[in-house]
Design a protein around this motif. Structure first.
Motif, PDB file in Angstrom:
ATOM      1  N   ASP A   1      -1.242  -8.711  -1.258  1.00  0.00           N
ATOM      2  CA  ASP A   1      -2.598  -9.014  -1.742  1.00  0.00           C
ATOM      3  C   ASP A   1      -3.594  -8.346  -0.810  1.00  0.00           C
ATOM      4  O   ASP A   1      -3.905  -8.873   0.261  1.00  0.00           O
ATOM      5  CB  ASP A   1      -2.857 -10.530  -1.737  1.00  0.00           C
ATOM      6  CG  ASP A   1      -2.060 -11.267  -2.782  1.00  0.00           C
ATOM      7  OD1 ASP A   1      -2.507 -11.315  -3.929  1.00  0.00           O
ATOM      8  OD2 ASP A   1      -0.991 -11.816  -2.441  1.00  0.00           O
ATOM      9  N   GLN A   2      -4.093  -7.192  -1.189  1.00  0.00           N
ATOM     10  CA  GLN A   2      -5.109  -6.493  -0.408  1.00  0.00           C
ATOM     11  C   GLN A   2      -6.283  -6.224  -1.339  1.00  0.00           C
ATOM     12  O   GLN A   2      -6.562  -5.110  -1.751  1.00  0.00           O
ATOM     13  CB  GLN A   2      -4.533  -5.190   0.169  1.00  0.00           C
ATOM     14  CG  GLN A   2      -5.261  -4.675   1.383  1.00  0.00           C
ATOM     15  CD  GLN A   2      -4.878  -5.428   2.655  1.00  0.00           C
ATOM     16  OE1 GLN A   2      -4.270  -6.489   2.606  1.00  0.00           O
ATOM     17  NE2 GLN A   2      -5.236  -4.887   3.798  1.00  0.00           N
TER      18      GLN A   2
ATOM     19  N   ILE B   1       4.003   0.041   1.097  1.00  0.00           N
ATOM     20  CA  ILE B   1       3.653  -0.971   0.088  1.00  0.00           C
ATOM     21  C   ILE B   1       3.212  -0.235  -1.166  1.00  0.00           C
ATOM     22  O   ILE B   1       2.303   0.593  -1.124  1.00  0.00           O
ATOM     23  CB  ILE B   1       2.564  -1.911   0.613  1.00  0.00           C
ATOM     24  CG1 ILE B   1       3.113  -2.726   1.797  1.00  0.00           C
ATOM     25  CG2 ILE B   1       2.059  -2.840  -0.492  1.00  0.00           C
ATOM     26  CD1 ILE B   1       2.075  -3.528   2.537  1.00  0.00           C
ATOM     27  N   ASN B   2       3.862  -0.530  -2.272  1.00  0.00           N
ATOM     28  CA  ASN B   2       3.639   0.243  -3.496  1.00  0.00           C
ATOM     29  C   ASN B   2       2.978  -0.533  -4.618  1.00  0.00           C
ATOM     30  O   ASN B   2       2.689   0.039  -5.675  1.00  0.00           O
ATOM     31  CB  ASN B   2       4.964   0.846  -3.986  1.00  0.00           C
ATOM     32  CG  ASN B   2       6.101  -0.163  -4.020  1.00  0.00           C
ATOM     33  OD1 ASN B   2       5.981  -1.232  -4.611  1.00  0.00           O
ATOM     34  ND2 ASN B   2       7.213   0.170  -3.360  1.00  0.00           N
ATOM     35  N   MET B   3       2.714  -1.820  -4.407  1.00  0.00           N
ATOM     36  CA  MET B   3       2.080  -2.645  -5.448  1.00  0.00           C
ATOM     37  C   MET B   3       1.046  -3.555  -4.804  1.00  0.00           C
ATOM     38  O   MET B   3       1.326  -4.197  -3.790  1.00  0.00           O
ATOM     39  CB  MET B   3       3.129  -3.475  -6.195  1.00  0.00           C
ATOM     40  CG  MET B   3       2.575  -4.404  -7.257  1.00  0.00           C
ATOM     41  SD  MET B   3       3.870  -5.340  -8.151  1.00  0.00           S
ATOM     42  CE  MET B   3       4.511  -4.072  -9.236  1.00  0.00           C
ATOM     43  N   ASN B   4      -0.142  -3.597  -5.386  1.00  0.00           N
ATOM     44  CA  ASN B   4      -1.213  -4.437  -4.857  1.00  0.00           C
ATOM     45  C   ASN B   4      -1.621  -5.458  -5.911  1.00  0.00           C
ATOM     46  O   ASN B   4      -1.885  -5.104  -7.059  1.00  0.00           O
ATOM     47  CB  ASN B   4      -2.425  -3.574  -4.482  1.00  0.00           C
ATOM     48  CG  ASN B   4      -3.468  -4.342  -3.684  1.00  0.00           C
ATOM     49  OD1 ASN B   4      -3.220  -5.453  -3.220  1.00  0.00           O
ATOM     50  ND2 ASN B   4      -4.634  -3.753  -3.520  1.00  0.00           N
ATOM     51  N   PHE B   5      -1.667  -6.729  -5.519  1.00  0.00           N
ATOM     52  CA  PHE B   5      -2.106  -7.780  -6.432  1.00  0.00           C
ATOM     53  C   PHE B   5      -3.641  -7.808  -6.448  1.00  0.00           C
ATOM     54  O   PHE B   5      -4.291  -8.708  -5.908  1.00  0.00           O
ATOM     55  CB  PHE B   5      -1.522  -9.118  -6.028  1.00  0.00           C
ATOM     56  CG  PHE B   5      -0.033  -9.227  -6.269  1.00  0.00           C
ATOM     57  CD1 PHE B   5       0.611  -8.378  -7.150  1.00  0.00           C
ATOM     58  CD2 PHE B   5       0.732 -10.186  -5.624  1.00  0.00           C
ATOM     59  CE1 PHE B   5       1.983  -8.470  -7.378  1.00  0.00           C
ATOM     60  CE2 PHE B   5       2.095 -10.296  -5.843  1.00  0.00           C
ATOM     61  CZ  PHE B   5       2.728  -9.434  -6.719  1.00  0.00           C
ATOM     62  N   ALA B   6      -4.209  -6.818  -7.055  1.00  0.00           N
ATOM     63  CA  ALA B   6      -5.656  -6.633  -7.208  1.00  0.00           C
ATOM     64  C   ALA B   6      -5.831  -5.623  -8.347  1.00  0.00           C
ATOM     65  O   ALA B   6      -4.930  -4.810  -8.596  1.00  0.00           O
ATOM     66  CB  ALA B   6      -6.277  -6.107  -5.920  1.00  0.00           C
TER      67      ALA B   6
ATOM     68  N   ALA C   1      -4.583   6.845  -5.694  1.00  0.00           N
ATOM     69  CA  ALA C   1      -4.041   6.779  -4.344  1.00  0.00           C
ATOM     70  C   ALA C   1      -2.530   6.612  -4.326  1.00  0.00           C
ATOM     71  O   ALA C   1      -1.898   6.809  -3.286  1.00  0.00           O
ATOM     72  CB  ALA C   1      -4.699   5.625  -3.580  1.00  0.00           C
ATOM     73  N   GLY C   2      -1.942   6.217  -5.460  1.00  0.00           N
ATOM     74  CA  GLY C   2      -0.493   6.079  -5.527  1.00  0.00           C
ATOM     75  C   GLY C   2       0.023   4.677  -5.300  1.00  0.00           C
ATOM     76  O   GLY C   2       1.141   4.486  -4.806  1.00  0.00           O
ATOM     77  N   VAL C   3      -0.765   3.666  -5.680  1.00  0.00           N
ATOM     78  CA  VAL C   3      -0.343   2.266  -5.580  1.00  0.00           C
ATOM     79  C   VAL C   3      -0.557   1.599  -6.934  1.00  0.00           C
ATOM     80  O   VAL C   3      -1.593   1.809  -7.580  1.00  0.00           O
ATOM     81  CB  VAL C   3      -1.125   1.521  -4.480  1.00  0.00           C
ATOM     82  CG1 VAL C   3      -0.843   0.022  -4.515  1.00  0.00           C
ATOM     83  CG2 VAL C   3      -0.779   2.083  -3.103  1.00  0.00           C
ATOM     84  N   LEU C   4       0.402   0.794  -7.361  1.00  0.00           N
ATOM     85  CA  LEU C   4       0.287   0.070  -8.620  1.00  0.00           C
ATOM     86  C   LEU C   4      -0.643  -1.123  -8.457  1.00  0.00           C
ATOM     87  O   LEU C   4      -0.511  -1.903  -7.510  1.00  0.00           O
ATOM     88  CB  LEU C   4       1.667  -0.420  -9.072  1.00  0.00           C
ATOM     89  CG  LEU C   4       2.698   0.662  -9.392  1.00  0.00           C
ATOM     90  CD1 LEU C   4       4.070   0.034  -9.621  1.00  0.00           C
ATOM     91  CD2 LEU C   4       2.276   1.464 -10.603  1.00  0.00           C
ATOM     92  N   SER C   5      -1.582  -1.273  -9.367  1.00  0.00           N
ATOM     93  CA  SER C   5      -2.513  -2.403  -9.329  1.00  0.00           C
ATOM     94  C   SER C   5      -2.018  -3.531 -10.231  1.00  0.00           C
ATOM     95  O   SER C   5      -1.217  -3.319 -11.141  1.00  0.00           O
ATOM     96  CB  SER C   5      -3.906  -1.950  -9.770  1.00  0.00           C
ATOM     97  OG  SER C   5      -3.842  -1.337 -11.041  1.00  0.00           O
ATOM     98  N   THR C   6      -2.521  -4.730  -9.964  1.00  0.00           N
ATOM     99  CA  THR C   6      -2.137  -5.921 -10.726  1.00  0.00           C
ATOM    100  C   THR C   6      -3.378  -6.759 -10.981  1.00  0.00           C
ATOM    101  O   THR C   6      -3.955  -7.339 -10.046  1.00  0.00           O
ATOM    102  CB  THR C   6      -1.111  -6.773  -9.946  1.00  0.00           C
ATOM    103  OG1 THR C   6      -0.015  -5.951  -9.552  1.00  0.00           O
ATOM    104  CG2 THR C   6      -0.618  -7.943 -10.788  1.00  0.00           C
ATOM    105  N   ALA C   7      -3.823  -6.829 -12.213  1.00  0.00           N
ATOM    106  CA  ALA C   7      -5.004  -7.626 -12.549  1.00  0.00           C
ATOM    107  C   ALA C   7      -4.644  -9.111 -12.564  1.00  0.00           C
ATOM    108  O   ALA C   7      -3.586  -9.499 -13.042  1.00  0.00           O
ATOM    109  CB  ALA C   7      -5.550  -7.200 -13.908  1.00  0.00           C
ATOM    110  N   LYS C   8      -5.548  -9.931 -12.051  1.00  0.00           N
ATOM    111  CA  LYS C   8      -5.260 -11.367 -11.974  1.00  0.00           C
ATOM    112  C   LYS C   8      -6.568 -12.160 -12.101  1.00  0.00           C
ATOM    113  O   LYS C   8      -7.654 -11.601 -11.937  1.00  0.00           O
ATOM    114  CB  LYS C   8      -4.541 -11.698 -10.656  1.00  0.00           C
ATOM    115  CG  LYS C   8      -5.340 -11.374  -9.387  1.00  0.00           C
ATOM    116  CD  LYS C   8      -4.498 -11.595  -8.148  1.00  0.00           C
ATOM    117  CE  LYS C   8      -5.313 -11.374  -6.891  1.00  0.00           C
ATOM    118  NZ  LYS C   8      -4.511 -11.445  -5.669  1.00  0.00           N
TER     119      LYS C   8
END
Length: 559
Positions: A120-121, A167-172, A212-219
């Motif tokens: 979570d960033q 880190i390849n996935m961000n919960f944002a 940037a190469g990171v998967l985002s996660t909408a919440k």
């Protein structure tokens, strides 16, 4: 490797399970086989054991700085994903080392499937990866500025930092609306209360993360904004009808789905006027499958919020049933902040159910296939985070040097004048200045502008005893000052500021957290809003505005 495999076999045997693939089993493909991604994902899942399929749907966090042996055993079993929490990240060099080690373990698996590594960033208040990573203005500051490019660049620079660590996935992004101003869990994590604006800014965040190469996660789907309760401790119940829900909560997700957001996090939130069973959305087939998948046409991953939260377990009754219901509802990844024991009921009961219930097995297989397809699309994209991050490269990427300049500029665009008063207060107009606050950066930036200013320090998270100590000592400190500049970020800071009500001094409030804190401070001469938690950039921007270095143009992103 052999020692872990033997231990795993013993534990499974003790639990009455015999689901490990044997050394003699052969697979015709692995993750790196050259064929179309959708075809390869189906081929891999067709050849997987039930244990391997179920493992791909789990995401576990761990306690402490380094992953325990237990987590490595889960990775050997076929665990699909891991989560980096705030308690793992004071030493970012160790984070990189841990990620590399876990990915090496995953590469030893039968299909050589890499791990999703999430955190979570969000920017602003929520920053799980610490160390020297940037403390940024955050979503509400972006909403106050109102520029989609600020959202894009915030996501881009945040993602570049965590990508360095593997880190390849961000919960944002958080796209919950700022509907309930008393919320203790959303607050400045929200872009604001406008559904369309939130959707636009959220979509820009998704695009910046992707670049940037990171998967985002909408919440938190379908929306955590209209409740003051925290689903960590209780299941929030939101009593709104479907028309309100459609025009408000769902609107941001329409933008995000169009932007092809790669993942959505399901929230532990009950909407009983819409889903009459009262089930939280995270366990609701209606919300996740009927609505999100079938009606809205969402094709990405669905990930639960932490299943250790009371909002999930109180409804399901047991953890094993919560995991079962989450999968049946349509989640593809089930998140737990703690690493389960190898023989816990959430594992063996659901594994057994796969042999007894054909429909449940097909749902698990479908979830595993979605996860693997998403991994293939990501890791073979040419822009993925390194599987084996090099700790020696961290200092050249964290903090992001380009990002530092941008975040200060973005903070200036967000600063909002709630009350103009006597501003600007340059050194020749302010008289003798007293600076009151917590962060070293606040005093340093203040002294640069008012070199003879006095200082009164208190901690950022001021408790009741310290608050009283401050109030007891102010009478011996405050006399002789003409202007008091106070950094306010909590209710106790408000109590401290109220000491100066009616004092005849020019009081300037710099609110750098929930902006509704200023409701009791309208007696002050001037009030500026920065919206950001412990953010040096926002404090510097507000002090610059007080000193007349630029004219703030931010607007409150809520009514």
């Amino acid at each position: 490797m052999l020692k872990r495999r033997l231990l795993l076999a013993v534990l499974l045997a003790a639990a009455g399970c015999n689901f490990l693939w044997s050394q003699n089993e052969r697979n015709s493909v692995n993750f790196w086989t050259q064929m179309p991604n959708d075809q390869l994902a189906r081929q891999i899942t067709d050849e997987m054991t039930d244990a391997e399929l179920l493992s791909q749907t789990f995401m576990f966090g761990w306690a402490g700085a380094e992953p325990p042996e237990l987590l490595y055993q889960w990775v050997e079993r076929g665990l699909g994903s891991v989560k980096v929490f705030g308690w793992n990240t004071d030493d970012i060099y160790l984070v990189a080392k841990s990620v590399s080690s876990l990915q090496h373990e995953a590469a030893e698996g039968r299909f050589q499937i890499p791990l999703f590594v999430a955190t979570d960033q969000e920017g602003g208040w929520i920053r799980h990866v610490k160390g020297d990573t940037s403390i940024t203005p955050g979503n509400m500051a972006i909403g106050a500025g109102g520029y989609p490019v600020d959202s894009w660049k915030s996501a881009y620079y945040i993602s570049r930092e965590i990508k360095t660590l593997g880190i390849n996935m961000n919960f944002a992004p958080t796209v919950d609306l700022f509907t309930d101003h008393d919320s203790s869990i959303i607050g400045t994590r929200s872009f604001g209360d406008d559904p369309d604006k939130t959707g636009i800014l959220g979509a820009a965040f998704v695009s910046g993360s992707e670049a940037a190469g990171v998967l985002s996660t909408a919440k938190h789907f379908p929306g955590h904004g209209d409740t003051s309760l925290d689903s960590h401790g209780k299941l929030p119940v939101i009593n709104i009808d479907f028309n309100t829900f459609k025009s408000r909560e769902l609107t941001p997700y329409l933008y995000l789905i169009k932007e092809k957001v790669p993942a959505v996090m399901s929230g532990h939130l009950s909407f009983p006027l819409i889903e009459t069973s009262g089930a939280p959305a995270s366990l609701s087939h209606y919300f996740l499958t009927d609505l999100l998948r079938n009606q809205l046409g969402y094709e990405g991953l669905i990930i639960t919020d932490d299943m250790m939260m009371v909002g999930a377990t109180v409804y399901a009754g047991t953890m094993s049933n919560a995991f079962k219901m989450a999968l049946e509802a349509g989640n593809d990844i089930i998140l737990s902040s703690t690493t389960a024991k190898l023989n816990e009921a959430l594992w063996y009961k659901n594994l057994e159910l796969m042999t007894l219930d054909k429909n449940f097995r097909e749902r698990v297989k479908d979830a595993a296939c979605r996860v693997i397809k998403a991994k293939l699309d990501y890791f073979k994209s040419g822009n993925a985070a390194p599987l084996y991050p090099d700790p020696n490269t961290i200092d050249s990427h964290i903090p992001d040097r380009e990002g530092e300049k941008f975040f200060l500029e973005q903070a200036c665009r967000s600063v909002t004048v709630e009350k103009q008063g006597s501003l600007p207060l340059t050194a020749d107009k302010a008289g003798r200045v007293l600076l009151m606050g917590s962060l070293t950066s606040f005093f340093k930036a203040g002294k640069q502008r008012w070199p003879d200013a006095g200082e009164f320090h208190y901690t950022y998270e001021t408790g009741p005893n310290e608050t009283q100590w401050v109030l007891d000592n102010l009478p011996s400190v405050a006399p002789g000052y003409d202007t008091v500049i106070i950094s306010v970020s909590s209710e106790n800071h408000v109590k401290i500021a109220e000491y100066f009500k009616g004092s005849g001094k020019k009081v300037v409030i710099l609110c750098n957290m929930t902006p509704t804190l200023t409701e009791k401070l309208q007696w002050a001469d001037s009030i500026l809003l920065g919206y950001s938690w412990r953010c040096d950039y926002s404090l510097k921007a507000m002090l610059g505005a007080v000193n007349g270095e630029y004219v703030p143009t931010g607007t409150k992103p809520y009514n």
